[in-house]
Structures are given as C-alpha cells and as structure tokens.
Design an enzyme around this catalytic site. Structure first.
Site, short mmCIF file in Angstrom:
data_model
loop_
_atom_site.label_atom_id
_atom_site.label_comp_id
_atom_site.label_asym_id
_atom_site.label_seq_id
_atom_site.Cartn_x
_atom_site.Cartn_y
_atom_site.Cartn_z
N HIS A 47 32.39 21.94 -9.82
CA HIS A 47 33.15 20.72 -10.05
C HIS A 47 34.61 20.92 -9.68
CE1 HIS A 47 30.37 18.17 -12.68
NE2 HIS A 47 29.68 19.28 -12.45
N GLU A 68 30.25 22.24 -20.36
CA GLU A 68 29.24 23.24 -20.00
C GLU A 68 29.70 24.66 -20.30
OE1 GLU A 68 27.05 22.89 -16.41
OE2 GLU A 68 26.68 20.74 -16.65
#
Length: 528
Positions: free
Chosen positions: A510, A236
């Site tokens: 995350h 990402e």
C-alpha cells in the site's frame, strides 16, 4: 474504556494466558514455516535464479516434511494451551496500552493554542500487511519481523526530521517546498528481504519536489513521512511480535500507543460460528494523551475476513488549553473494512456501523467545558472511487458527513490524486523498489498504469477507464477524512497538505497517506 497497560484484569489471569499461549506458539510457528517454505515471493524467486535448479525442490521437500512432523508433534501441547487460552478471551480488554513519558512534556500537549489560537495537526495512515510470514507471502511480502523493524525505523526517520519549508520564487515555482531527504542523514536499516534501505538512491534535487498548489488542495508525493506526525494509524498489524517491535521503535516519538486491538476466540462468547483467530490489525500511535478509547468489532464479516476481528477504534485525545484556558481535545477514528471484491453491501453496512459508533462515542464523552478542534476518520476502506464494482460504497452518506480532500464526487477523483494499492507481483521491480523510484513512478501516468491496481469492473459490464480527458489514477483504498460539523463552532479548518508517501517501498503493498490540517480558533467567541 479505562486505559490499562495489560489486556487482562489481573496478573493471575495474565499468567494463565501466558502459559496457554506458550503452549500454542511452537505448533503455530511450525505451521507458519510449513506454509512459508512452500510459498516464495517474486524477490526470492529472482534471487534463486543463480542457484542450481535442484536446490529449491530439495528445500521444499525436506523442509515440508520436517515442519509437518514438528507440527504434529507439538499439536497435543497446542490443544492443551488452547483450552487455557480460549476461555480467557471473554475477560480480555480489547487493546494493550503503552504510555511513554515524553522527554519534553510540552511536545505532547502544547500546540500553541494558549498563545495564538492556531495549530496544525498532522495525521498519517498506512496498511503494513504484518501478517504471520506464511500469510504475508500470499501478498508477495515476507520476513514479517524484519519488515516491522524496518518500517518502524523508516517512520521515525520521516517524522523526526525538521519541518523546513523553502519558497522558490520563480515562474515555474510549485509553491512552498518540503526539504529533500538528500540533506537528511540516512538510516542504515538491516536487510529484511525486500529493499535495502542503506543502498537507496538519493532523492532528486529539491527544486523538483514539494507541494503542488495548482489545485484547491496543496498536495505532495513524498519519499518521506510528513514531519511531526501527531497521530499515526496503521492497519494489518496482525502479528503480535511485529506490534511489539513497532511499539518499541515508535515510542521514542509517540508517548501513547494502542496495539493488539481487537478480540479473539468466540465473539460473542459461546458462538463458535464467529471465532476470531486474529485481532483487528489496527495500531494507533499518538503524541497526545489518550483520554478515552473504544473498540467495536464488525459483526457481519464473511469468509476469510471473518477470521479477523476487524472493526473501529475511536479515541479522544487531549491537545492542551486554548486562550481562555478551556480544555482542547480531538477525536480520531480508524477502521479496516471488509476486503473481498464484489461484496460492497457488507462494506456499506459496516460504514453505517462506523458512523453510528462514532456518534455514540462522541455523545458519551462530550464535555461542556472543552473545545473540539478535529474529528478524523481514516483507514483501509477496501473500496475506491473509480471502480464500477464499488459504486454502492462511493455514494455512501459517510462522505456527506466527512470530507475527502481527494474526492471530486462519487466515482470521480481529483486529477492530482494517485492510487494507493500496488500491484503485488511487481513490488520488487526497479521502478517501485525504492522510495525515490516509487515517487517518480507515481508522478508518471504511464508508469502508474503498470504498478497501481486498476479499477474493478462490474460483472457483465465492460470497463471503460479512464473517462475522456481524465488521468489514469487507479485504486485509492486508503483514506483520511475529516469532519467540520462536529468541531467547536469557533474553529475554522483548512487543509494545509495532502501527502502520498513512498517511504515504505518494498515493505508493504500500500501507499501510506498523510493529511495536515490547520485549525484557527476565534478568540472572541472562545467562551461560547
């Protein structure tokens, strides 16, 4: 594929692309700000509690009108830029390549095989959510550019520290310990709208940290990235400016970086139904020279995921030479699978593609005069090993080819494992807003229940989790897998360490993961 610094075949095409992109950027930026001014993070909401209540509505009202007018004014120029930009994507290479000559050449190529036949390799993977600022806010993250800078500084701080191990000889010893970051110099990062790194608490005493060895796998929840990471995979990293910021920071430690990986516009060309607005988001940094690299785009993405060119990046890296002067290489693969819940069939098909593409890449680039010492697959798989909704992916054959050191079997984690997906609304709460606090939280089962995303139930079936006498782990969707069947027969692999990393607390949703593999090559059979 040949590695070139530019994604375009010549300067003329690159120049036209630069002009087209320059026309697009103002309109894109105004649209980004239009959405961002209307979408606040929970941190911003808490910071505004002391302001007068009427200021926020005024900010949204006048900001929205201003940016909308500027968006409309620049839209014709953006359309002209699009007409220049889109056709050029057909001749674009699928990644940019940055090569930095290391100050110490042996640091990048000499892992000790020449003398000892032994070496340790350290890998790390992290999903950073470096989207355009407006889109990142839907994940409760903002200030993409400042986050990119802070993330790069954190990674460099962690991986460049001395790799010291201290053995505590006591009945309560947890084995070989990592150095406390309290004995390391801190990096004073700029304020980036999340956690101020310069004001973080010092980590706990050294005796309370380190590798746990009560299981078959040494593991650690660490406030720092592992020392001397050899290959780093990031997911990402969609924003191009953020990718360049990361490259400029990480190039001090990694001599070989692949970024802006993926395809844009109509893929395949002339098929408007598969238009890609974003690249794959993959970013790879390696201390080792990259000999070969190949990217594949998933053709079966659906919904909002189809707007990004998610896929697989496979690379072959040069390690050095062994005792018999044969070339030593490694294979590293990174991916980011389909995201929406309840669509496991798409992810399973993508996993089939991943294993097929890896096999084809290795078959095409295999040389008889070289030894393969590692074969690693990592990334954000977007499924876990505990959710009933992910049962189909949990039983996929990829786990028969590659080993997952955190997995006890389909649907069952090892008891020491922690989830890697944080609950987005809680990212800035005190228990998780610094590396040290997040470390403590992950070590507490009761706290994990509050801050790690829970399993996804199957439709029309009640969720029973965890099972009796099993710990609450949560969703672990970030993986580092390794394979032994594809490496040279004379090599033996052992797991030296699995790490769950809390250093990016407040910077992403995350938990990064790390894996350290110890490889021993039998010198008596090195000629085979």
């Amino acid at each position: 594929m040949a590695l070139q610094p530019s994604v375009f075949p010549n300067g003329f095409v690159a120049g036209i692309h630069a002009v087209g992109w320059a026309f697009i950027v103002p309109c894109f930026w105004f649209l980004d700000r239009l959405i961002a001014v209307c979408k606040s993070t929970t941190l911003e909401q808490s910071q505004r509690l002391e302001q007068e209540c009427y200021l926020r509505p005024l900010e949204v009202f006048f900001g929205s009108i201003t940016f909308f007018i500027l968006f409309l004014a620049t839209a014709p120029l953006a359309f002209l830029g699009f007409l220049l930009w889109a056709p050029l994507q057909a001749c674009r290479r699928p990644f940019s390549y940055h090569r930095e000559m290391p100050s110490l050449p042996e640091k990048a190529t000499n892992k000790g095989f020449e003398l000892t036949g032994k070496a340790s390799f350290v890998f790390a993977s992290a999903n950073l959510c470096l989207l355009p600022d407006s889109l990142a806010r839907f994940n409760n993250l903002a200030n993409t550019q400042r986050r990119a800078t802070a993330i790069g500084q954190c990674i460099v701080q962690g991986i460049s520290r001395p790799n010291i191990r201290i053995l505590v000889d006591s009945p309560s010893s947890c084995g070989t310990l990592s150095p406390s970051s309290s004995i390391l110099p801190t990096v004073n990062s700029p304020t980036y709208g999340a956690t101020d790194q310069s004001s973080q608490q010092n980590p706990r005493a050294l005796s309370s940290q380190g590798l746990r060895q009560q299981s078959d796998v040494p593991w650690e929840i660490s406030p720092l990235f592992p020392a001397n990471v050899d290959i780093l995979c990031l997911e990402e990293v969609f924003d191009k400016r953020a990718a360049r910021k990361l490259t400029n920071i990480l190039k001090l430690e990694f001599g070989h970086i692949l970024y802006d990986i993926g395809v844009y516009a109509c893929q395949p060309p002339c098929r408007c139904s598969s238009f890609k607005f974003f690249n794959s988001g993959l970013f790879l940094a390696s201390r080792f020279p990259v000999l070969e690299a190949q990217y594949h785009c998933f053709p079966n993405s659906r919904g909002e995921d189809a707007l990004a060119a998610k896929g697989l990046l496979s690379v072959k890296v040069l390690i050095g030479k062994n005792q018999k002067q044969k070339r030593v290489v490694g294979y590293f693969n990174c991916t980011h699978l389909h995201a929406p819940e309840g669509e496991g069939e798409i992810r399973c098909i993508q996993l089939e593609m991943v294993t097929k593409w890896i096999a084809e890449f290795q078959a095409a680039n295999k040389q008889p005069d070289e030894d393969v010492v590692f074969d690693v697959l990592c990334g954000d798989f977007n499924f876990d090993n505990c959710s009933p909704d992910d049962r189909q992916e949990q039983s996929h054959s990829v786990f028969e080819e590659y080993k997952d050191p955190c997995r006890a079997g389909p649907g069952k984690e090892k008891p020491w494992v922690t989830g890697t997906l944080l609950e987005q609304p809680t990212l800035y709460e005190e228990d998780v807003n610094t590396p040290e606090n997040l470390q403590r939280t992950l070590e507490s089962e009761d706290l994990r229940k509050r801050f790690i995303a829970p399993p996804v139930p199957k439709a029309d079936f009640p969720l029973v989790y965890p099972e009796t006498d099993q710990p609450w782990i949560g969703r672990r969707i970030d993986y580092i897998l390794y394979r032994e069947s594809s490496i040279s027969k004379q090599c033996r692999t052992e797991i030296e360490e699995v790490t769950f990393i809390t250093q990016l607390a407040g910077l992403t949703d995350h938990i990064p993961v790390g894996l350290k593999l110890n490889v021993v090559m039998d010198s008596d059979s090195a000629d085979e």
